[in-house]
Design an enzyme around this catalytic site. Structure first.
Site, PDB file in Angstrom:
ATOM      1  N   ASP A 188     -10.304   2.358   1.489  1.00  0.00           N
ATOM      2  CA  ASP A 188     -10.356   1.939   2.897  1.00  0.00           C
ATOM      3  C   ASP A 188     -10.786   3.117   3.759  1.00  0.00           C
ATOM      4  O   ASP A 188     -11.633   2.993   4.649  1.00  0.00           O
ATOM      5  CB  ASP A 188      -8.982   1.451   3.377  1.00  0.00           C
ATOM      6  N   MET A 191      -2.867   0.291   6.233  1.00  0.00           N
ATOM      7  CA  MET A 191      -4.282   0.267   6.593  1.00  0.00           C
ATOM      8  C   MET A 191      -4.513   1.043   7.876  1.00  0.00           C
ATOM      9  O   MET A 191      -5.524   1.747   8.024  1.00  0.00           O
ATOM     10  CB  MET A 191      -4.758  -1.180   6.755  1.00  0.00           C
ATOM     11  N   LYS A 248       0.794  -1.226   0.000  1.00  0.00           N
ATOM     12  CA  LYS A 248       0.000   0.000   0.000  1.00  0.00           C
ATOM     13  C   LYS A 248       0.832   1.284   0.000  1.00  0.00           C
ATOM     14  O   LYS A 248       0.417   2.294  -0.569  1.00  0.00           O
ATOM     15  CB  LYS A 248      -0.949   0.002   1.194  1.00  0.00           C
TER      16      LYS A 248
END
Length: 270
Positions: free
Chosen positions: A104, A131, A68
């Site tokens: 997210d 995250m 990510k």
């Protein structure tokens, strides 16, 4: 729908590819008559994989751990949802131009509202990766000021806490916040810590709400422990369903009905 030379390809990149996204997206493509196909992948060469998205005309790519943050340098444009967080989970390819998003973040903001979480309550967030950045920033932007980042990685934990105006701790210790949020792989099926709790039972007992971002399984050991104590719970399945929906819209330009999404989630769960 049988794939053809004109079929639009979308993929995901993850260290441990799952089946939820594959089943969710492909189910909706079929139900809506869209000539798209979705496939989960992993890679040992991230720059080459992202270059392949551009070169092969792959329309969209969902990005999961551990890619990510490393993917940011490989795209052309950052949506504000990424620029503020320094973590992406979605790449959209428009004629070779790669733009990154973080659905997210969008999903967590929606869940905070849907579950009527009170921004005046104290909370602890365990984790410091990509995250965790999305979740922490979502809580910050929803007005939560009384937060603690719990992370064994001191550098990453302190930086995340500082960026969001929260405190950092290496462990929860005697702290007893009313909201617990797990954003680590603890409790994830197939992992080394699949049977473990992300927070001690004493902390779960004293909490009002428990939020576990882990989606496989939907009822992690943490969620099971919280439900057994009558706590309000928010599951990773809710997160993954909402973020997958927003990815679907970015890839196709089509927003399915609520009923269509519910059927796709049910199908994706198997």
């Amino acid at each position: 729908m049988t794939p053809s030379k004109d079929t639009v390809l979308c993929i995901s990149l993850a260290g441990r590819p799952g089946t939820f996204g594959v089943r969710f997206h492909n189910h909706l493509y079929e139900q809506l008559g869209l000539d798209y196909y979705y496939k989960a992948m992993t890679t040992q060469d991230l720059p080459a994989a992202v270059g392949g998205i551009r070169a092969l005309g792959i329309r969209g790519c969902g990005v999961s751990m551990p890619y990510k943050e490393a993917s940011i340098a490989l795209v052309d444009e950052l949506d504000p949802s990424v620029a503020a967080i320094d973590s992406l989970n979605t790449i959209v390819n428009t004629d070779g131009h790669l733009k990154a998003y973080n659905t997210d973040y969008i999903a967590v903001r929606q869940l905070i509202e849907q579950h009527d979480l009170d921004p005046r309550q104290t909370f602890a967030l365990r984790g410091s990766g990509g995250m965790a950045k999305a979740v922490a920033c979502a809580f910050r932007d929803a007005g939560f000021a009384l937060g603690t980042v719990v992370a064994r990685n001191e550098d990453a934990g302190r930086q995340l806490a500082s960026n969001c105006g929260y405190e950092w701790r290496a462990s929860l210790g005697e702290l007893r916040p009313s909201l617990l949020v797990n954003v680590t792989p603890i409790g994830m099926a197939g992992g080394a810590e699949a049977q473990q709790l992300a927070f001690a039972e004493e902390a779960i007992e004293d909490a009002q709400t428990v939020f576990d971002v882990v989606a496989m399984p939907a009822r992690t050991p943490l969620i099971v422990a919280a439900e057994g104590r009558g706590k309000q719970v928010i599951t990773g399945l809710e997160v993954i369903a909402l973020q997958a929906l927003e990815q679907f819209v970015l890839y196709t330009g089509v927003r399915p009905s609520r009923e269509q999404v519910e059927r796709a989630v049910a199908f994706a769960r198997g």
